[in-house]
Design an enzyme around this catalytic site. Sequence first.
Site, mmCIF file in Angstrom:
data_model
loop_
_atom_site.group_PDB
_atom_site.id
_atom_site.type_symbol
_atom_site.label_atom_id
_atom_site.label_comp_id
_atom_site.label_asym_id
_atom_site.label_seq_id
_atom_site.Cartn_x
_atom_site.Cartn_y
_atom_site.Cartn_z
ATOM 1 N N SER A 94 0.835 -1.197 0.000
ATOM 2 C CA SER A 94 0.000 0.000 0.000
ATOM 3 C C SER A 94 0.865 1.241 0.000
ATOM 4 O O SER A 94 1.979 1.236 0.552
ATOM 5 C CB SER A 94 -0.870 -0.023 1.259
ATOM 6 O OG SER A 94 -1.452 1.245 1.467
ATOM 7 N N TYR A 149 -1.928 -1.231 10.917
ATOM 8 C CA TYR A 149 -2.156 -1.696 9.535
ATOM 9 C C TYR A 149 -0.934 -1.383 8.660
ATOM 10 O O TYR A 149 -0.386 -2.253 7.985
ATOM 11 C CB TYR A 149 -3.410 -1.034 8.938
ATOM 12 C CG TYR A 149 -3.541 -1.260 7.451
ATOM 13 C CD1 TYR A 149 -3.857 -2.510 6.945
ATOM 14 C CD2 TYR A 149 -3.305 -0.222 6.538
ATOM 15 C CE1 TYR A 149 -3.951 -2.730 5.563
ATOM 16 C CE2 TYR A 149 -3.389 -0.426 5.174
ATOM 17 C CZ TYR A 149 -3.712 -1.682 4.691
ATOM 18 O OH TYR A 149 -3.783 -1.895 3.337
ATOM 19 N N LYS A 203 1.995 -3.924 6.784
ATOM 20 C CA LYS A 203 2.384 -3.923 5.364
ATOM 21 C C LYS A 203 3.892 -3.723 5.235
ATOM 22 O O LYS A 203 4.551 -4.397 4.444
ATOM 23 C CB LYS A 203 1.644 -2.817 4.605
ATOM 24 C CG LYS A 203 0.149 -3.060 4.455
ATOM 25 C CD LYS A 203 -0.125 -4.222 3.507
ATOM 26 C CE LYS A 203 -1.596 -4.562 3.404
ATOM 27 N NZ LYS A 203 -1.858 -5.858 2.793
HETATM 28 P P1 NAD Z 1 -11.111 -6.922 0.989
HETATM 29 O O1 NAD Z 1 -11.314 -6.929 2.465
HETATM 30 O O2 NAD Z 1 -12.275 -6.643 0.109
HETATM 31 O O3 NAD Z 1 -10.453 -8.308 0.517
HETATM 32 C C1 NAD Z 1 -9.652 -9.074 1.368
HETATM 33 C C2 NAD Z 1 -10.180 -10.502 1.261
HETATM 34 O O4 NAD Z 1 -9.346 -11.332 2.080
HETATM 35 C C3 NAD Z 1 -11.603 -10.658 1.795
HETATM 36 O O5 NAD Z 1 -12.343 -11.421 0.873
HETATM 37 C C4 NAD Z 1 -11.443 -11.405 3.119
HETATM 38 O O6 NAD Z 1 -12.554 -12.252 3.385
HETATM 39 C C5 NAD Z 1 -10.168 -12.185 2.865
HETATM 40 N N1 NAD Z 1 -9.370 -12.473 4.064
HETATM 41 C C6 NAD Z 1 -8.956 -11.607 5.025
HETATM 42 N N2 NAD Z 1 -8.226 -12.255 5.963
HETATM 43 C C7 NAD Z 1 -8.173 -13.557 5.549
HETATM 44 C C8 NAD Z 1 -7.572 -14.711 6.085
HETATM 45 N N3 NAD Z 1 -6.885 -14.677 7.225
HETATM 46 N N4 NAD Z 1 -7.701 -15.867 5.412
HETATM 47 C C9 NAD Z 1 -8.401 -15.943 4.244
HETATM 48 N N5 NAD Z 1 -9.010 -14.871 3.704
HETATM 49 C C10 NAD Z 1 -8.900 -13.697 4.346
HETATM 50 O O7 NAD Z 1 -9.916 -5.882 0.699
HETATM 51 P P2 NAD Z 1 -9.388 -5.302 -0.680
HETATM 52 O O8 NAD Z 1 -9.749 -3.871 -0.734
HETATM 53 O O9 NAD Z 1 -9.757 -6.202 -1.783
HETATM 54 O O10 NAD Z 1 -7.820 -5.367 -0.390
HETATM 55 C C11 NAD Z 1 -7.045 -6.484 -0.764
HETATM 56 C C12 NAD Z 1 -5.621 -6.273 -0.258
HETATM 57 O O11 NAD Z 1 -5.120 -5.040 -0.767
HETATM 58 C C13 NAD Z 1 -5.496 -6.191 1.253
HETATM 59 O O12 NAD Z 1 -4.308 -6.860 1.646
HETATM 60 C C14 NAD Z 1 -5.369 -4.705 1.507
HETATM 61 O O13 NAD Z 1 -4.645 -4.435 2.683
HETATM 62 C C15 NAD Z 1 -4.621 -4.245 0.273
HETATM 63 N N6 NAD Z 1 -4.847 -2.841 -0.045
HETATM 64 C C16 NAD Z 1 -6.124 -2.395 -0.219
HETATM 65 C C17 NAD Z 1 -6.337 -1.050 -0.485
HETATM 66 C C18 NAD Z 1 -7.740 -0.504 -0.639
HETATM 67 O O14 NAD Z 1 -7.917 0.706 -0.550
HETATM 68 N N7 NAD Z 1 -8.751 -1.325 -0.891
HETATM 69 C C19 NAD Z 1 -5.251 -0.162 -0.602
HETATM 70 C C20 NAD Z 1 -3.969 -0.672 -0.448
HETATM 71 C C21 NAD Z 1 -3.773 -2.008 -0.162
#
Ligand code: NAD
Length: 340
Positions: free
Chosen positions: A128, A152, A156
């Site tokens: 991120s 958080y 990362k």
């Molecule tokens: P999201 O919460 O929609 O997707 C994460 C998925 O992982 C979910 O389906 C959840 O059920 C699953 N999950 C979480 N912990 C788990 C575990 N221990 N075992 C199995 N499944 C698990 O989030 P997103 O927005 O799709 O983000 C995906 C990744 O990108 C994350 O790692 C997040 O930190 C990173 N990220 C997101 C953003 C954003 O703004 N959306 C920005 C930067 C980084």
Amino acid sequence: MHITGSILVTGGAGFIGSHTVVELLAAGREVVVLDNFCNAKPSVLPRIRTLAGRDFTFQEGDVCDKGTLESVFRKHDIGAVIHFAGLKAVGESTRLPLDYYRNNLSGTIGLLETMQAFGCRNLVFSSSATVYGDPAEVPIRESFPLSATNPYGRSKLMVEDLCRDLAASEAGWRIALLRYFNPVGAHPSGLLGEDPQGIPNNLMPYLLQVAAGQRPFLEVFGQDYPTPDGSGVRDYLHVVDLAKGHLAALGALHGLQGAVPINLGTGKGYSVLEMIQALERTVGHPIPWRFGPRRPGDIAQCYADPTRAQELLGWRAVLDLDCMCRDGWNWQQSGAVAQI
Ligand code: NAD
Ligand code: UDP
């Protein structure tokens, strides 16, 4: 050597993961999704199949459970992993730090151990732009100093560090540390999008709910930032562009040495007020808002220098702000949110 075998997508039922699985399937990849539905619903799975017109393997389970990971690797010939699974709410991470370190850090350690045991050293990791902390200048390049101000962000940064240490300790690892800026929008079909639980923390989902009349107004956090109009500036990126960035990263992994950080952003910053105006153009009516105080921990402006992604991955964002607003609004209106 190009990647063969199936792609394991952890967190593939989530917001970014579901869009990425659609793109992977469309590109002809075999996909295995592992998700525990802690922030997603099972109803997303048939929607992915409908959009891709192809099937994939789904394993319900926790990435923190080594037994589950090992059984996935035993059953399938996994050529690479795209690791989305993790918790992502900054505010919640300060209240529940252990949950964040267990899911985001321990989960990734177990995954890397399993990959090592099964001889799979190809990883695309969801990092991120938060790892840049409060950058001294914009646009942000990958060489900028790294820091974190909440659990958080630290989780990362720690995963990035452990990927760098692992790659330095053993040859053969090819890891893309994708530093996302601000993913927004939804699939143009209206079948996939973000489904925030409770009150949204992020600007776009909140703004969409105000535009739909589900919330009375948007509070704009801060009016005195050193930005052109005083409100915070971010690099908003269409989730379909972001999903395609993962395909580009997979395709380029063979050319990477060790753990390589890569910004995924458009390179263009928009202020909160510009975002309100853009969504007003899309929905065709005014969206109520008022200024409030700055949100603690927020920075003034954050946007990417996307040069490295173009050079190493051959990827750049192509979908503009109007498209992000149109697809986000379509998702909000389509009723898909309510059905999920
Ligand atoms: P999201 O919460 O929609 O997707 C994460 C998925 O992982 C979910 O389906 C959840 O059920 C699953 N999950 C979480 N912990 C788990 C575990 N221990 N075992 C199995 N499944 C698990 O989030 P997103 O927005 O799709 O983000 C995906 C990744 O990108 C994350 O790692 C997040 O930190 C990173 N990220 C997101 C953003 C954003 O703004 N959306 C920005 C930067 C980084
Ligand atoms: N923001 C806002 N009101 C909200 C939510 C967010 O003014 O209800 C602002 C926030 O201060 C920042 C921008 O919108 O300038 C993007 O915030 P978001 O939480 O979506 O992303 P992040 O700050 O994590 O980059």
